[in-house]
Structures are given as C-alpha cells and as structure tokens.
Design a protein around this motif. Structure first.
Motif, PDB file in Angstrom:
ATOM      1  N   TYR A  19       0.843  -1.157   0.069  1.00 47.66           N
ATOM      2  CA  TYR A  19      -0.028  -0.063   0.050  1.00 47.66           C
ATOM      3  C   TYR A  19       0.999   1.268  -0.126  1.00 47.66           C
ATOM      4  O   TYR A  19       0.501   2.302  -0.581  1.00 47.66           O
ATOM      5  N   GLU A  20       2.092   1.209   0.519  1.00 44.65           N
ATOM      6  CA  GLU A  20       2.983   2.443   0.671  1.00 44.65           C
ATOM      7  C   GLU A  20       3.277   2.716  -0.700  1.00 44.65           C
ATOM      8  O   GLU A  20       3.501   4.008  -0.904  1.00 44.65           O
ATOM      9  N   GLN A  21       3.623   1.793  -1.381  1.00 42.07           N
ATOM     10  CA  GLN A  21       4.110   1.695  -2.960  1.00 42.07           C
ATOM     11  C   GLN A  21       3.074   1.627  -4.082  1.00 42.07           C
ATOM     12  O   GLN A  21       3.446   0.789  -4.987  1.00 42.07           O
ATOM     13  N   GLN A  22       1.810   1.793  -3.655  1.00 41.49           N
ATOM     14  CA  GLN A  22       0.571   1.367  -4.507  1.00 41.49           C
ATOM     15  C   GLN A  22       0.868   2.004  -5.932  1.00 41.49           C
ATOM     16  O   GLN A  22       1.042   3.162  -5.924  1.00 41.49           O
ATOM     17  N   PRO A  23       0.925   1.112  -6.866  1.00 41.55           N
ATOM     18  CA  PRO A  23       0.844   1.788  -8.229  1.00 41.55           C
ATOM     19  C   PRO A  23      -0.350   2.469  -8.741  1.00 41.55           C
ATOM     20  O   PRO A  23      -1.360   2.123  -8.014  1.00 41.55           O
ATOM     21  N   THR A  24      -0.168   2.996  -9.578  1.00 43.50           N
ATOM     22  CA  THR A  24      -1.609   4.003 -10.245  1.00 43.50           C
ATOM     23  C   THR A  24      -2.480   2.957 -11.234  1.00 43.50           C
ATOM     24  O   THR A  24      -1.723   2.317 -11.952  1.00 43.50           O
ATOM     25  N   GLU A  25      -3.775   3.250 -10.766  1.00 45.08           N
ATOM     26  CA  GLU A  25      -4.579   2.360 -12.175  1.00 45.08           C
ATOM     27  C   GLU A  25      -4.278   2.886 -13.560  1.00 45.08           C
ATOM     28  O   GLU A  25      -4.012   3.917 -13.737  1.00 45.08           O
ATOM     29  N   GLY A  26      -4.128   1.857 -14.265  1.00 44.96           N
ATOM     30  CA  GLY A  26      -3.705   2.175 -15.695  1.00 44.96           C
ATOM     31  C   GLY A  26      -2.487   2.013 -16.031  1.00 44.96           C
ATOM     32  O   GLY A  26      -2.035   2.025 -17.066  1.00 44.96           O
ATOM     33  N   GLN A  27      -1.534   1.891 -15.059  1.00 44.10           N
ATOM     34  CA  GLN A  27      -0.200   1.697 -15.321  1.00 44.10           C
ATOM     35  C   GLN A  27       0.136   0.000 -15.137  1.00 44.10           C
ATOM     36  O   GLN A  27      -0.587  -0.495 -15.104  1.00 44.10           O
ATOM     37  N   ALA A  28       1.237  -0.161 -15.181  1.00 45.03           N
ATOM     38  CA  ALA A  28       1.821  -1.653 -15.446  1.00 45.03           C
ATOM     39  C   ALA A  28       1.699  -2.264 -14.020  1.00 45.03           C
ATOM     40  O   ALA A  28       1.347  -3.501 -13.924  1.00 45.03           O
ATOM     41  N   GLY A  29       1.761  -1.837 -13.032  1.00 43.13           N
ATOM     42  CA  GLY A  29       1.927  -2.513 -11.653  1.00 43.13           C
ATOM     43  C   GLY A  29       3.380  -3.110 -11.546  1.00 43.13           C
ATOM     44  O   GLY A  29       4.128  -2.984 -12.311  1.00 43.13           O
ATOM     45  N   TYR A  30       3.597  -3.804 -10.358  1.00 44.46           N
ATOM     46  CA  TYR A  30       4.838  -4.266 -10.186  1.00 44.46           C
ATOM     47  C   TYR A  30       4.918  -5.665 -10.705  1.00 44.46           C
ATOM     48  O   TYR A  30       3.882  -6.342 -10.920  1.00 44.46           O
ATOM     49  N   THR A  31       5.975  -6.063 -11.305  1.00 44.22           N
ATOM     50  CA  THR A  31       6.271  -7.582 -11.760  1.00 44.22           C
ATOM     51  C   THR A  31       6.677  -8.317 -10.744  1.00 44.22           C
ATOM     52  O   THR A  31       6.679  -7.988  -9.571  1.00 44.22           O
ATOM     53  N   ASP A  32       6.682  -9.607 -11.099  1.00 44.42           N
ATOM     54  CA  ASP A  32       6.804 -10.765  -9.862  1.00 44.42           C
ATOM     55  C   ASP A  32       8.341 -10.628  -9.540  1.00 44.42           C
ATOM     56  O   ASP A  32       8.681 -10.501  -8.269  1.00 44.42           O
ATOM     57  N   ASP A  33       9.278 -10.117 -10.153  1.00 43.78           N
ATOM     58  CA  ASP A  33      10.584  -9.959  -9.874  1.00 43.78           C
ATOM     59  C   ASP A  33      10.582  -8.706  -8.858  1.00 43.78           C
ATOM     60  O   ASP A  33      11.363  -8.629  -7.578  1.00 43.78           O
ATOM     61  N   GLN A  34       9.892  -7.561  -9.015  1.00 46.85           N
ATOM     62  CA  GLN A  34       9.602  -6.433  -8.201  1.00 46.85           C
ATOM     63  C   GLN A  34       8.920  -6.737  -7.113  1.00 46.85           C
ATOM     64  O   GLN A  34       9.114  -6.253  -5.719  1.00 46.85           O
ATOM     65  N   LEU A  35       7.902  -7.603  -6.941  1.00 47.86           N
ATOM     66  CA  LEU A  35       7.129  -8.145  -5.752  1.00 47.86           C
ATOM     67  C   LEU A  35       8.169  -8.899  -4.873  1.00 47.86           C
ATOM     68  O   LEU A  35       8.211  -8.815  -3.496  1.00 47.86           O
ATOM     69  N   VAL A  36       9.030  -9.742  -5.564  1.00 51.97           N
ATOM     70  CA  VAL A  36      10.033 -10.339  -4.632  1.00 51.97           C
ATOM     71  C   VAL A  36      10.999  -9.750  -4.139  1.00 51.97           C
ATOM     72  O   VAL A  36      11.226  -9.698  -3.009  1.00 51.97           O
ATOM     73  N   ASP A  37      11.403  -8.420  -4.866  1.00 51.64           N
ATOM     74  CA  ASP A  37      12.284  -7.415  -4.159  1.00 51.64           C
ATOM     75  C   ASP A  37      11.466  -6.610  -3.052  1.00 51.64           C
ATOM     76  O   ASP A  37      12.295  -6.488  -2.072  1.00 51.64           O
ATOM     77  N   ILE A  38      10.342  -6.383  -3.204  1.00 50.01           N
ATOM     78  CA  ILE A  38       9.556  -5.766  -1.995  1.00 50.01           C
ATOM     79  C   ILE A  38       9.690  -6.573  -0.853  1.00 50.01           C
ATOM     80  O   ILE A  38       9.860  -6.070   0.236  1.00 50.01           O
ATOM     81  N   GLY A  39       9.421  -8.158  -1.072  1.00 51.17           N
ATOM     82  CA  GLY A  39       9.248  -8.822  -0.164  1.00 51.17           C
ATOM     83  C   GLY A  39      10.713  -8.971   0.448  1.00 51.17           C
ATOM     84  O   GLY A  39      10.747  -9.136   1.928  1.00 51.17           O
ATOM     85  N   ARG A  40      11.760  -8.915  -0.193  1.00 45.37           N
ATOM     86  CA  ARG A  40      13.142  -8.982   0.424  1.00 45.37           C
ATOM     87  C   ARG A  40      13.246  -7.787   1.375  1.00 45.37           C
ATOM     88  O   ARG A  40      13.894  -8.304   2.414  1.00 45.37           O
ATOM     89  N   LYS A  41      12.760  -6.523   0.934  1.00 44.95           N
ATOM     90  CA  LYS A  41      12.971  -5.651   1.816  1.00 44.95           C
ATOM     91  C   LYS A  41      12.283  -5.561   2.913  1.00 44.95           C
ATOM     92  O   LYS A  41      12.462  -4.811   3.946  1.00 44.95           O
ATOM     93  N   ALA A  42      11.151  -6.190   2.883  1.00 42.20           N
ATOM     94  CA  ALA A  42      10.291  -6.747   4.018  1.00 42.20           C
ATOM     95  C   ALA A  42      10.859  -7.687   5.238  1.00 42.20           C
ATOM     96  O   ALA A  42      10.330  -7.990   6.023  1.00 42.20           O
TER      97      ALA A  42
END
Length: 237
Positions: free
Chosen positions: A153-176
C-alpha cells in the motif's frame, strides 16, 4: 477513470464505499512454525511492531483467508481489499492501519483479510491485482504478511499503469525481510492464484460485500467514515 475501465469492476471496487476508510498496517516478523490442522494451513508468526508495540499471530487458511490476531479477541472483522484499490489505501490503510496494528497486538482485535483481484483489468498490461494478492499470501506463509501488506500500500501503483512485476514483488518482499527461495518461487509460480480468484468469486456472491474496502463485523457493515468506530468495537478508551 479511463474510457476503457471495466465499469463493473470499478463499481465493485469503489461501490457504496466512497466514504469508507482503509484498513490494516500490521507488521509481522519472525516465523515460529507452520502446520496443517484440519484442512487449515496455519502459520504462527511472532510479529514485533515497533510503531505500536506488542506481538500478534497470523494464520493462512486453506481458502486463502489471512487471519491476524487471537481467536479470543473481543472484536473480529472481515476485511475485503484489492492492493490496487486507492480507496483501500486512502480510506482504510493510511488512517487506520496503526490503530488496527495496536489493537491486534493488544489482543483486542482479530482481522480476517480477504485479498481480491477485482481490479485485475485496471493495469496495463492486466494482472497486477492477482500478482500482488498471490505475493501477499506467499508473504503470509513466510510469516511477513503485515510488513508486506504495508509495503504494497505504501508503494501502491496507479490504476492504468503496469503495476509491479513478479521480480519487483520479490524485491519488495526481500526488503520486508523475506529472504527464502520458497517465497520467490511461490510469487513467480502464482502459487495462490486459485485462492485469490476463489476469494473474489465468493465476495461477489455475498450480499454483504459492497466493494473494496468492505469491512464487516459479523454480517454488519462497519461505517469506517465514522470517528471512533474501531475503539467502539474493541472497547479501547
């Protein structure tokens, strides 16, 4: 709203909840154990919450419901959300996340999170809501749902854009704090896609579901635009 927006999905996601508020900023830490009990996948997580103090437990049920808090809590809420939904962020997560974290940590609140992919067609290309929901369940299985939930939610993408890829989600998880290969594999494999879709179908069929976010206490809608709603439920001063 773009002209190509799916009206039904947007109406469901924003529905009668224009005055709604966003929920949950829970911060989970350190996995203690995982077990399968009577068809329920249980992840007991010890969660240190620096902002609010205290600890709480999270569980992941077989149908994909993520449960935070004690079964003995005074109040139990069902929260229906989509990680792309701006109302989930601005009306619930941002204003009430810390208070909910404190209540869960104190043992006065249990929250059953139902992660949906209602807005899956609202990114270009489509699919972010499902990817994010799947990753959130993988994070819950790893014992870090709350931290990952807050980060999305802190890094929520905007509707109409691409959103995060799987690799980016893994990176967000790593930072968490999620470093396991299993988490990365589950994110990339869409390990919980079926559970997310099942939660969405079930929500659509429910007379109590009014769009995202929907917050229920039993079968009753909670008016999260009303000041003091959370303390009234939990009995906090």
């Amino acid at each position: 709203m773009g002209a190509n927006r799916t009206r039904g999905a947007v109406a469901a996601a924003r529905g009668a909840g224009d005055g709604r508020r966003n929920l949950i900023l829970v911060v989970a830490v350190a996995v203690i154990a995982a077990a399968v009990i009577g068809g329920v996948v249980v992840t007991h997580a010890r969660a240190d919450v620096p902002q609010a103090g205290g600890t709480y437990a999270t569980t992941v049920q077989q149908d994909g419901t993520v449960v935070a808090g004690s079964a003995n809590a005074k109040a139990t809420l069902d929260v229906y959300e989509d990680f792309l939904c701006p109302y989930c962020k601005h009306n619930l997560e941002d204003p009430y996340g810390k208070d909910m974290t404190m209540a869960i940590a104190a043992g006065s609140l249990r929250v059953d999170y139902h992660v949906l992919d209602l807005l899956d067609n609202e990114t270009t290309p489509a699919g972010y809501s499902l990817r994010a929901g799947n990753a959130a369940l993988a994070a819950a299985k790893a014992g870090r749902f709350a931290e990952f939930h807050a980060a999305l939610y802190e890094q929520q993408p905007t509707e109409g854009q691409a959103g995060y890829t799987d690799d980016q989600l893994v990176d967000i998880g790593r930072k968490a704090g999620i470093t396991s290969q299993q988490f990365a594999d589950e994110v990339k494999a869409g390990a919980f896609d079926a559970e997310i879709r099942g939660q969405t179908d079930k929500a659509r069929d429910s007379v109590n579901f009014k769009g995202t976010p929907t917050v229920l206490s039993g079968d009753n809608q909670v008016d999260i635009s009303k000041a003091g709603w959370l303390s009234q439920l939990t009995g906090a001063a």
